[in-house]
Design an enzyme around this catalytic site. Structure first.
Site, PDB file in Angstrom:
ATOM      1  N   THR A 186       0.925  -1.231  -0.036  1.00 58.25           N
ATOM      2  CA  THR A 186       0.100  -0.064   0.102  1.00 58.25           C
ATOM      3  C   THR A 186       0.805   1.229   0.017  1.00 58.25           C
ATOM      4  O   THR A 186       1.969   1.083   0.583  1.00 58.25           O
ATOM      5  CB  THR A 186      -0.876   0.230   1.403  1.00 58.25           C
ATOM      6  OG1 THR A 186      -0.067   0.270   2.473  1.00 58.25           O
ATOM      7  CG2 THR A 186      -1.910  -1.046   1.406  1.00 58.25           C
ATOM      8  N   GLU A 331      -5.994  -3.707  -0.262  1.00 56.93           N
ATOM      9  CA  GLU A 331      -6.160  -4.969   0.706  1.00 56.93           C
ATOM     10  C   GLU A 331      -7.309  -5.840   0.344  1.00 56.93           C
ATOM     11  O   GLU A 331      -7.712  -6.657   0.922  1.00 56.93           O
ATOM     12  CB  GLU A 331      -6.509  -4.189   2.033  1.00 56.93           C
ATOM     13  CG  GLU A 331      -5.312  -3.834   2.934  1.00 56.93           C
ATOM     14  CD  GLU A 331      -5.267  -2.342   2.766  1.00 56.93           C
ATOM     15  OE1 GLU A 331      -5.490  -1.761   1.492  1.00 56.93           O
ATOM     16  OE2 GLU A 331      -4.365  -1.773   3.495  1.00 56.93           O
ATOM     17  N   LYS A 439     -14.437  16.586  12.785  1.00 58.46           N
ATOM     18  CA  LYS A 439     -15.198  16.509  14.123  1.00 58.46           C
ATOM     19  C   LYS A 439     -15.435  17.877  14.881  1.00 58.46           C
ATOM     20  O   LYS A 439     -14.541  18.458  15.545  1.00 58.46           O
ATOM     21  CB  LYS A 439     -14.442  15.157  14.957  1.00 58.46           C
ATOM     22  CG  LYS A 439     -14.151  14.313  14.461  1.00 58.46           C
ATOM     23  CD  LYS A 439     -13.912  13.062  15.381  1.00 58.46           C
ATOM     24  CE  LYS A 439     -13.798  11.692  14.661  1.00 58.46           C
ATOM     25  NZ  LYS A 439     -12.646  11.115  14.499  1.00 58.46           N
ATOM     26  N   TRP A 444     -19.624  14.393  13.115  1.00 55.66           N
ATOM     27  CA  TRP A 444     -19.105  14.501  11.965  1.00 55.66           C
ATOM     28  C   TRP A 444     -19.466  15.251  11.020  1.00 55.66           C
ATOM     29  O   TRP A 444     -20.566  15.115  10.405  1.00 55.66           O
ATOM     30  CB  TRP A 444     -18.696  12.811  11.390  1.00 55.66           C
ATOM     31  CG  TRP A 444     -18.036  12.003  12.683  1.00 55.66           C
ATOM     32  CD1 TRP A 444     -17.744  12.325  13.640  1.00 55.66           C
ATOM     33  CD2 TRP A 444     -17.630  10.575  12.567  1.00 55.66           C
ATOM     34  NE1 TRP A 444     -17.039  11.598  14.475  1.00 55.66           N
ATOM     35  CE2 TRP A 444     -17.228  10.184  13.779  1.00 55.66           C
ATOM     36  CE3 TRP A 444     -17.869   9.691  11.379  1.00 55.66           C
ATOM     37  CZ2 TRP A 444     -16.578   9.118  13.699  1.00 55.66           C
ATOM     38  CZ3 TRP A 444     -17.448   8.708  11.634  1.00 55.66           C
ATOM     39  CH2 TRP A 444     -16.666   8.105  12.521  1.00 55.66           C
TER      40      TRP A 444
HETATM   41  P1  ADP Z   1      -6.006   2.204  -4.765  1.00 51.21           P
HETATM   42  O1  ADP Z   1      -4.429   2.086  -4.709  1.00 51.21           O
HETATM   43  O2  ADP Z   1      -6.472   1.369  -5.726  1.00 51.21           O
HETATM   44  O3  ADP Z   1      -6.309   3.386  -4.827  1.00 51.21           O
HETATM   45  P2  ADP Z   1      -5.321   2.181  -1.986  1.00 51.21           P
HETATM   46  O4  ADP Z   1      -5.464   1.290  -0.960  1.00 51.21           O
HETATM   47  O5  ADP Z   1      -4.269   2.974  -2.181  1.00 51.21           O
HETATM   48  O6  ADP Z   1      -6.169   1.735  -3.463  1.00 51.21           O
HETATM   49  O7  ADP Z   1      -6.552   3.203  -1.557  1.00 51.21           O
HETATM   50  C1  ADP Z   1      -7.706   2.897  -1.331  1.00 51.21           C
HETATM   51  C2  ADP Z   1      -8.746   3.943  -0.813  1.00 51.21           C
HETATM   52  O8  ADP Z   1      -8.957   4.930  -1.990  1.00 51.21           O
HETATM   53  C3  ADP Z   1      -9.820   3.740  -0.286  1.00 51.21           C
HETATM   54  O9  ADP Z   1      -9.997   3.230   0.964  1.00 51.21           O
HETATM   55  C4  ADP Z   1     -10.976   4.955  -0.626  1.00 51.21           C
HETATM   56  O10 ADP Z   1     -10.352   5.918   0.640  1.00 51.21           O
HETATM   57  C5  ADP Z   1     -10.210   5.556  -1.896  1.00 51.21           C
HETATM   58  N1  ADP Z   1     -11.075   4.956  -3.053  1.00 51.21           N
HETATM   59  C6  ADP Z   1     -10.922   4.228  -4.038  1.00 51.21           C
HETATM   60  N2  ADP Z   1     -11.873   4.250  -4.599  1.00 51.21           N
HETATM   61  C7  ADP Z   1     -12.734   5.370  -4.498  1.00 51.21           C
HETATM   62  C8  ADP Z   1     -13.830   5.767  -4.974  1.00 51.21           C
HETATM   63  N3  ADP Z   1     -14.269   5.241  -5.953  1.00 51.21           N
HETATM   64  N4  ADP Z   1     -14.245   6.813  -4.605  1.00 51.21           N
HETATM   65  C9  ADP Z   1     -13.814   7.557  -3.331  1.00 51.21           C
HETATM   66  N5  ADP Z   1     -12.753   6.885  -2.600  1.00 51.21           N
HETATM   67  C10 ADP Z   1     -12.171   6.009  -3.430  1.00 51.21           C
END
Ligand code: ADP
Length: 542
Positions: A186, A331, A439, A444
């Protein structure tokens, strides 16, 4: 009593075997980083994957060993996906956009044996070599003629030489389907990157689910172009799903700008593509500036960050292209939800359908979701209550690679770090990241909702909302804006524009115009940095 069906392990090698057997002449097209277009078939890709498997065995690579890649989307990277996992080794894709120190950390933490890299990253590799002493060899993804002339890279070899010097006679071994197949770290905005270790079983189940009509809807009639890189959660699993369905596969190499993508879309009659919102902004600008149309694309999958509602509408109304909004994370392999309509939605007005389309979508079968409050109590699925989003499923991680911090799970659920609502029909909508939610007086406020509203103003190019310390309310929202070139808007006009469109107590306490906003290596707003930059900011209401 046990059922009497055959017990066959789900193997990644069976995907490429299937594609070869039943879609052997379907094309795989790559724009090469060293220039030119490469064109071959699943039959060829399978043959070269077997040659690679023999080559890896020759190099002494064994089951469980990690093989790193620093590479764009090309046919060679595709062969590595199948060749490495196919012999039972682990294909470790590394994001070249991370800082070199992070990359070195990741390579050392994963204990990669070999690194396969695109020649565009030669300078990066030279910088990494002194920090990665255990690497046994560096393989440049090119033919002999393009081998980088570097005396700083030990045991340097050309990929094509390596593959071509081995036989294509190879039987893929069968082993436990829970065997590790690939590894992706990640990007992590804080702390060290964490390794997510996928298995053959998780990858196959994800590939099935992704291909479904209410997933990405892939078939043997598609021409699929992943803009999302193969170093980013396995290009959202597309290399596996196309092999499963026999779709044509088109890989853009390093050409991710609007003009290069447009050319490939038209030339290869692409029907479906997938990427983050910034990519589609670039494409849209290119289409608009040059008065172009996409003649074959039916679906653009947008994920990684929220798809801006205006973009969804423009593609739909002006170009006849469906934007498929999807959500997931490293993940989760990564797909968790995809946004498609139900039968009962088909008669809705455009405005009502828009309200559904901006959500992140419904869970694919296999993914379970719930939202909980600060005490871990489940919240209703009414589309209004929002809380921490938890997930479970067979392609969701239960532990990080070599982690000493114990399991990330909470009562067997994985906390996504997202804050969301879920409505009565199961559509999930992200309202924030857990750490970005503001917050205010114990309640929220969703920073994303305010940002979405701000970018709807015609003079706003990009917006970010962060919580800033407030003596009475703990935190209050501060809106940061980059204006579009040659456009103007004042603080008062901005607040006036937003007034009445969100709850009064959600209105930002101040607006600050900035020239740029910090982003992560994967293009997401880096709010940790913004909060640092504005930690002493004095709100007019304070
Ligand atoms: P990726 O690298 O595929 O973006 P990451 O694990 O780096 O996956 O990041 C995942 C995060 O990206 C998610 O937990 C969310 O916060 C954000 N995310 C992914 N897809 C979307 C979406 N369609 N809309 C909003 N946030 C998103």
């Amino acid at each position: 009593m046990l059922g009497l069906m055959m017990n066959m392990p789900l193997m990644i090698s069976n995907l490429i075997k299937h594609a070869d057997a039943y879609h052997g002449d379907a094309e795989i097209v790559s724009r090469l980083p060293e220039g030119g277009i490469h064109r071959y078939t699943y039959h060829d890709a399978h043959r070269r994957s077997r040659q690679l498997a023999n080559a890896l065995n020759g190099l002494g690579v064994k089951m469980g060993d990690r093989i790193g890649t620093l590479a764009w989307n090309t046919h060679r990277h595709f062969e590595i996906y199948f060749g490495v996992s196919g012999i039972g080794a682990v294909c470790h894709t590394i994001n070249p956009r991370l800082f070199p120190e992070q990359i070195a950390y990741i390579i050392n933490h994963a204990e990669d044996d070999y690194i396969f890299f695109d020649i565009t990253f030669t300078a990066l590799i030279e910088a990494l070599v002194p920090h990665c002493p255990h690497i046994k060899g560096w393989v440049a993804l090119c033919g002999h003629g393009h081998l980088p002339k570097s005396d700083k890279i030990p045991n340097l070899m050309a990929y094509d030489d390596l593959v071509n010097s081995h036989s294509d006679i190879y039987e893929w071994p069968e082993f436990d389907e829970n065997t590790a197949s690939s590894l992706c770290y990640t990007s992590g905005t804080t702390g060290n990157p964490k390794g997510v270790l996928y298995s053959h079983r998780s990858t196959l189940l994800h590939a099935y689910a992704a291909a479904l009509p209410d997933g990405l809807n892939l078939s043997a009639r598609d021409s699929v172009l992943p803009v999302v890189p193969m170093f980013h959660v396995n290009a959202w699993g597309l290399p596996y799903s196309v092999a499963l369905t026999g779709a044509k596969f088109v890989m853009p190499g390093a050409g991710l700008d609007g003009a290069s993508l447009y050319e490939l879309f038209e030339q290869e009659k692409v029907t479906l593509s997938a990427g983050v919102p910034t990519i589609w902004l670039g494409l849209l600008q290119h289409l608009q500036a040059n008065k172009l149309r996409l003649s074959t694309v039916r679906t653009l999958v947008i994920g990684g960050s929220a798809a801006p509602p205006a973009m969804i509408r423009t593609f739909d109304e002006q170009y006849g292209i469906t934007v498929l909004h999807a959500w997931g994370m490293t993940e989760m392999s990564p797909l968790g939800t995809a946004n498609t309509f139900k039968l009962k939605h088909l008669g809705l007005s455009a405005a009502d359908r828009d309200k559904i389309r901006v959500k992140q979508g419904r869970p694919l079968y296999g993914v379970q979701m719930k939202i909980v409050d600060g005490e871990g109590k489940s919240l209703p699925h009414d589309g209004k209550a929002f809380g921490d989003l938890l997930v479970r499923g067979p392609w969701i991680t239960r532990s990080y690679f070599k982690s000493t911090d114990g399991s990330p799970l909470v009562d067997s659920w994985f906390p996504t770090g997202d804050v969301a609502t879920i409505d009565e029909d199961g559509y999930m909508q992200i309202t924030d990241r857990s750490k970005d939610v503001i917050k205010s007086g114990g309640e929220w406020i969703s920073s994303i909702d305010i940002e979405n509203l701000a970018v709807a103003h015609p003079a706003v190019m990009e917006a970010a909302v962060i919580g800033v310390v407030h003596p009475k309310w703990d935190e209050r929202p501060l809106l940061l804006i980059i204006k579009k070139k040659d456009m103007n808007v004042t603080r008062e006009e901005m607040l006036e524009f937003m007034s009445g469109k969100i709850a009064k107590w959600w209105m930002p306490d101040d607006v600050v115009f900035v020239d740029s906003l910090p982003h992560t290596a994967t293009g997401k707003l880096l709010k940790t940095k913004l909060r640092e930059d504005f930690q002493n900011y004095k709100l007019p209401t304070a």
